[in-house]
Design a protein around this motif. Structure first.
Motif, PDB file in Angstrom:
ATOM      1  N   ASP A 251     -47.022 -29.403 -14.655  1.00  0.00           N
ATOM      2  CA  ASP A 251     -46.536 -29.973 -15.917  1.00  0.00           C
ATOM      3  C   ASP A 251     -46.361 -31.488 -15.818  1.00  0.00           C
ATOM      4  O   ASP A 251     -46.371 -32.190 -16.845  1.00  0.00           O
ATOM      5  CB  ASP A 251     -45.209 -29.328 -16.309  1.00  0.00           C
ATOM      6  CG  ASP A 251     -45.375 -27.909 -16.833  1.00  0.00           C
ATOM      7  OD1 ASP A 251     -46.502 -27.554 -17.235  1.00  0.00           O
ATOM      8  OD2 ASP A 251     -44.380 -27.154 -16.822  1.00  0.00           O
ATOM      9  N   LYS A 252     -46.219 -32.007 -14.607  1.00  0.00           N
ATOM     10  CA  LYS A 252     -46.097 -33.451 -14.399  1.00  0.00           C
ATOM     11  C   LYS A 252     -47.464 -34.134 -14.369  1.00  0.00           C
ATOM     12  O   LYS A 252     -47.540 -35.362 -14.371  1.00  0.00           O
ATOM     13  CB  LYS A 252     -45.353 -33.736 -13.094  1.00  0.00           C
ATOM     14  CG  LYS A 252     -43.929 -33.236 -13.055  1.00  0.00           C
ATOM     15  CD  LYS A 252     -43.292 -33.427 -11.683  1.00  0.00           C
ATOM     16  CE  LYS A 252     -43.171 -34.891 -11.298  1.00  0.00           C
ATOM     17  NZ  LYS A 252     -42.429 -35.063 -10.004  1.00  0.00           N
ATOM     18  N   GLY A 253     -48.532 -33.331 -14.292  1.00  0.00           N
ATOM     19  CA  GLY A 253     -49.863 -33.905 -14.165  1.00  0.00           C
ATOM     20  C   GLY A 253     -50.212 -34.159 -12.712  1.00  0.00           C
ATOM     21  O   GLY A 253     -49.616 -33.577 -11.796  1.00  0.00           O
ATOM     22  N   VAL A 254     -51.171 -35.030 -12.486  1.00  0.00           N
ATOM     23  CA  VAL A 254     -51.626 -35.328 -11.128  1.00  0.00           C
ATOM     24  C   VAL A 254     -50.582 -36.193 -10.425  1.00  0.00           C
ATOM     25  O   VAL A 254     -50.202 -37.254 -10.922  1.00  0.00           O
ATOM     26  CB  VAL A 254     -52.985 -36.049 -11.150  1.00  0.00           C
ATOM     27  CG1 VAL A 254     -53.396 -36.480  -9.744  1.00  0.00           C
ATOM     28  CG2 VAL A 254     -54.045 -35.132 -11.767  1.00  0.00           C
ATOM     29  N   VAL A 255     -50.124 -35.727  -9.278  1.00  0.00           N
ATOM     30  CA  VAL A 255     -49.133 -36.468  -8.496  1.00  0.00           C
ATOM     31  C   VAL A 255     -49.777 -36.898  -7.175  1.00  0.00           C
ATOM     32  O   VAL A 255     -50.816 -36.371  -6.780  1.00  0.00           O
ATOM     33  CB  VAL A 255     -47.883 -35.611  -8.217  1.00  0.00           C
ATOM     34  CG1 VAL A 255     -47.232 -35.162  -9.518  1.00  0.00           C
ATOM     35  CG2 VAL A 255     -48.225 -34.402  -7.333  1.00  0.00           C
ATOM     36  N   PRO A 256     -49.195 -37.855  -6.470  1.00  0.00           N
ATOM     37  CA  PRO A 256     -49.759 -38.267  -5.177  1.00  0.00           C
ATOM     38  C   PRO A 256     -49.793 -37.119  -4.185  1.00  0.00           C
ATOM     39  O   PRO A 256     -48.948 -36.203  -4.244  1.00  0.00           O
ATOM     40  CB  PRO A 256     -48.798 -39.373  -4.717  1.00  0.00           C
ATOM     41  CG  PRO A 256     -48.139 -39.867  -5.969  1.00  0.00           C
ATOM     42  CD  PRO A 256     -48.025 -38.677  -6.864  1.00  0.00           C
ATOM     43  N   PRO A 257     -50.755 -37.122  -3.264  1.00  0.00           N
ATOM     44  CA  PRO A 257     -50.854 -36.043  -2.270  1.00  0.00           C
ATOM     45  C   PRO A 257     -49.571 -35.841  -1.470  1.00  0.00           C
ATOM     46  O   PRO A 257     -49.249 -34.711  -1.085  1.00  0.00           O
ATOM     47  CB  PRO A 257     -52.005 -36.500  -1.373  1.00  0.00           C
ATOM     48  CG  PRO A 257     -52.828 -37.403  -2.228  1.00  0.00           C
ATOM     49  CD  PRO A 257     -51.860 -38.088  -3.128  1.00  0.00           C
ATOM     50  N   GLU A 258     -48.853 -36.936  -1.223  1.00  0.00           N
ATOM     51  CA  GLU A 258     -47.609 -36.808  -0.463  1.00  0.00           C
ATOM     52  C   GLU A 258     -46.590 -35.949  -1.218  1.00  0.00           C
ATOM     53  O   GLU A 258     -45.897 -35.122  -0.619  1.00  0.00           O
ATOM     54  CB  GLU A 258     -47.028 -38.200  -0.177  1.00  0.00           C
ATOM     55  CG  GLU A 258     -47.857 -39.038   0.769  1.00  0.00           C
ATOM     56  CD  GLU A 258     -48.998 -39.803   0.091  1.00  0.00           C
ATOM     57  OE1 GLU A 258     -49.664 -40.602   0.775  1.00  0.00           O
ATOM     58  OE2 GLU A 258     -49.222 -39.604  -1.133  1.00  0.00           O
ATOM     59  N   GLU A 259     -46.499 -36.135  -2.532  1.00  0.00           N
ATOM     60  CA  GLU A 259     -45.577 -35.328  -3.337  1.00  0.00           C
ATOM     61  C   GLU A 259     -46.055 -33.884  -3.413  1.00  0.00           C
ATOM     62  O   GLU A 259     -45.244 -32.947  -3.379  1.00  0.00           O
ATOM     63  CB  GLU A 259     -45.433 -35.911  -4.742  1.00  0.00           C
ATOM     64  CG  GLU A 259     -44.441 -35.145  -5.607  1.00  0.00           C
ATOM     65  CD  GLU A 259     -44.226 -35.759  -6.971  1.00  0.00           C
ATOM     66  OE1 GLU A 259     -43.549 -35.118  -7.805  1.00  0.00           O
ATOM     67  OE2 GLU A 259     -44.729 -36.880  -7.221  1.00  0.00           O
ATOM     68  N   LEU A 260     -47.361 -33.695  -3.517  1.00  0.00           N
ATOM     69  CA  LEU A 260     -47.921 -32.347  -3.536  1.00  0.00           C
ATOM     70  C   LEU A 260     -47.479 -31.569  -2.297  1.00  0.00           C
ATOM     71  O   LEU A 260     -46.978 -30.439  -2.393  1.00  0.00           O
ATOM     72  CB  LEU A 260     -49.452 -32.436  -3.600  1.00  0.00           C
ATOM     73  CG  LEU A 260     -50.282 -31.150  -3.698  1.00  0.00           C
ATOM     74  CD1 LEU A 260     -51.681 -31.477  -4.215  1.00  0.00           C
ATOM     75  CD2 LEU A 260     -50.415 -30.433  -2.365  1.00  0.00           C
ATOM     76  N   VAL A 261     -47.634 -32.182  -1.126  1.00  0.00           N
ATOM     77  CA  VAL A 261     -47.303 -31.502   0.125  1.00  0.00           C
ATOM     78  C   VAL A 261     -45.800 -31.278   0.240  1.00  0.00           C
ATOM     79  O   VAL A 261     -45.346 -30.211   0.690  1.00  0.00           O
ATOM     80  CB  VAL A 261     -47.845 -32.305   1.323  1.00  0.00           C
ATOM     81  CG1 VAL A 261     -47.260 -31.796   2.632  1.00  0.00           C
ATOM     82  CG2 VAL A 261     -49.370 -32.224   1.362  1.00  0.00           C
ATOM     83  N   ARG A 262     -45.000 -32.269  -0.167  1.00  0.00           N
ATOM     84  CA  ARG A 262     -43.544 -32.091  -0.109  1.00  0.00           C
ATOM     85  C   ARG A 262     -43.097 -30.916  -0.976  1.00  0.00           C
ATOM     86  O   ARG A 262     -42.167 -30.184  -0.615  1.00  0.00           O
ATOM     87  CB  ARG A 262     -42.827 -33.365  -0.581  1.00  0.00           C
ATOM     88  CG  ARG A 262     -42.788 -34.489   0.415  1.00  0.00           C
ATOM     89  CD  ARG A 262     -41.750 -35.521   0.026  1.00  0.00           C
ATOM     90  NE  ARG A 262     -41.942 -36.050  -1.320  1.00  0.00           N
ATOM     91  CZ  ARG A 262     -42.690 -37.107  -1.611  1.00  0.00           C
ATOM     92  NH1 ARG A 262     -43.322 -37.754  -0.641  1.00  0.00           N
ATOM     93  NH2 ARG A 262     -42.810 -37.529  -2.853  1.00  0.00           N
ATOM     94  N   THR A 263     -43.741 -30.740  -2.098  1.00  0.00           N
ATOM     95  CA  THR A 263     -43.308 -29.719  -3.059  1.00  0.00           C
ATOM     96  C   THR A 263     -43.879 -28.346  -2.763  1.00  0.00           C
ATOM     97  O   THR A 263     -43.171 -27.330  -2.874  1.00  0.00           O
ATOM     98  CB  THR A 263     -43.715 -30.143  -4.487  1.00  0.00           C
ATOM     99  OG1 THR A 263     -43.212 -31.453  -4.759  1.00  0.00           O
ATOM    100  CG2 THR A 263     -43.173 -29.167  -5.519  1.00  0.00           C
ATOM    101  N   LEU A 264     -45.156 -28.283  -2.393  1.00  0.00           N
ATOM    102  CA  LEU A 264     -45.853 -27.003  -2.280  1.00  0.00           C
ATOM    103  C   LEU A 264     -46.236 -26.626  -0.859  1.00  0.00           C
ATOM    104  O   LEU A 264     -46.563 -25.471  -0.603  1.00  0.00           O
ATOM    105  CB  LEU A 264     -47.120 -27.022  -3.156  1.00  0.00           C
ATOM    106  CG  LEU A 264     -46.903 -27.299  -4.645  1.00  0.00           C
ATOM    107  CD1 LEU A 264     -48.247 -27.332  -5.371  1.00  0.00           C
ATOM    108  CD2 LEU A 264     -45.974 -26.269  -5.268  1.00  0.00           C
ATOM    109  N   GLY A 265     -46.213 -27.580   0.072  1.00  0.00           N
ATOM    110  CA  GLY A 265     -46.636 -27.297   1.435  1.00  0.00           C
ATOM    111  C   GLY A 265     -48.075 -27.717   1.678  1.00  0.00           C
ATOM    112  O   GLY A 265     -48.766 -28.212   0.782  1.00  0.00           O
TER     113      GLY A 265
END
Length: 365
Positions: A251-265
């Motif tokens: 829902d936030k759209g495309v986020v930086p890869p670092e945030e992706l990994v922090r949130t989802l693994g």
């Protein structure tokens, strides 16, 4: 008409080919950077990371993810061949025998207690004999020579993504119930991985593919399987948590890869691989006004989603493979970039297995 694409719904044949080829494309792109951290990926390919096959210097290769997906197809095809001839077959036994044949292609033995399967067409394709960093649990689970079950699993603590990345084909079988799709997939996951999240994540992924192949939209199907996951009896809590996090992050759209990994693994375990891929597909979902240039909207979506799925510090080939499976099942072959297909390793093998699945499920030659 598809609400999300504005074009006619694809045929099942197109969805089967799209799902298997799309998964192989995502796998191949991600395999190039599977063990690279995001800063290394940016140094190699620029600030946007790896966005296509033009950057490859030595040709593309798919990994064990595609190999095992095709062997899943083969096991299902054999079971359906028996069924179409009027003979009942144990589907999971057919899959186990198929996976044992894959194990042999990797130079591994299942031991004297395991049966010796009869060779089939798939086994003669030498590209599937290449050892492409196969998952340890897939190897060790099959090498026990024991047919694992949910009641008596092999590798009981393993929840690696080796179950999810091979499970799209279960969702491509028409005319069976969603409960049957889930059970077939989860039971097959038990052949190598015993942790509940590994089995349940595989079943939910197959159910997602099934809903898409039946014509549901991406958002509707994603929300549906996320709700389904939360209601599984004795659910591994990390699965619905990761899926819900994937929907929220999208829902936030495309986020930086670092945030992706922090949130989802990083995607090394089953529920993370599914969550990263699902996020990538939903975060890049375009609207009709986004179509520009020579690519159609589905092709643009495929390029963007797979690039997002592989550009992170994690298991890039598995997250790319799952994202490609999802998009191919949804759009059919129309979403596959032509230049990427030209770079794909051994497309005739993938199409050959897709045609076999089409033949036993639809009767088309």
């Amino acid at each position: 008409m598809s609400i999300e694409t504005g074009v006619s719904a694809p045929t099942l044949k197109s969805r089967i080919h799209g799902c298997l080829l799309g998964g192989a494309l995502g796998d191949s792109l991600g395999y190039e950077v599977e063990f690279d951290a995001i800063d290394v990926i940016r140094r190699r390919f620029g600030p946007d990371g790896l966005t296509g096959f033009a950057a490859f210097s030595g040709g593309s290769h798919f990994s064990d993810d595609t190999q095992l997906t095709l062997y899943t197809v083969d096991g299902l095809v054999e079971a359906l061949e028996w069924a179409n001839s009027g003979v009942g077959a144990d589907v999971n036994a057919c899959l186990w025998l198929a996976y044992l044949r894959w194990l042999s292609t990797q130079g591994e033995a299942a031991g004297p207690s395991a049966p010796t399967p009869q060779a089939r067409w798939i086994d003669g394709n030498t590209v599937l004999h290449q050892r492409r960093h196969p998952g340890k649990a897939c190897i060790s689970g099959l090498a026990t020579g024991e047919m694992g079950t949910s009641v008596r699993p092999v590798n009981p603590a393993s929840k690696g993504c080796g179950t999810v990345m091979r499970s799209a084909p279960f969702g491509l079988i028409p005319h069976i119930t969603p409960d049957a799709v889930y059970k077939l997939s989860a039971d097959a996951a038990s052949l190598t991985h015993g942790h509940p999240s590994a089995r349940q994540s595989a079943g939910i992924f197959s159910l997602l593919i099934h809903r898409l192949a039946s014509g549901e939209g991406l958002r509707e199907a994603a929300a549906g399987v996320t709700a389904h996951a939360a209601n599984i009896t004795d659910v591994a809590p990390e699965l619905p948590e990761r899926l819900q996090a994937a929907l929220a992050l999208a829902d936030k759209g495309v986020v930086p890869p670092e945030e992706l990994v922090r949130t989802l693994g990083e995607g090394w375990v089953a529920e993370e691989a599914l969550a990263v891929a699902l996020y990538a597909v939903l975060a890049t979902l375009p609207d009709d006004s986004a179509a520009t240039g020579p690519d159609t909207l589905p092709v643009q979506h495929f390029r963007a989603a797979v690039a997002l799925a592989v550009n992170h510090s994690g298991d890039s080939d598995s997250t790319g493979s799952v994202a490609g499976n999802i998009l191919g099942a949804h759009y059919g072959e129309d979403c596959l970039p032509g230049d990427w297909l030209k770079a794909l390793e051994a497309p005739e093998v993938i199409r050959g297995m897709a045609d076999q699945l089409v033949g036993v499920t639809t009767g088309e030659g």
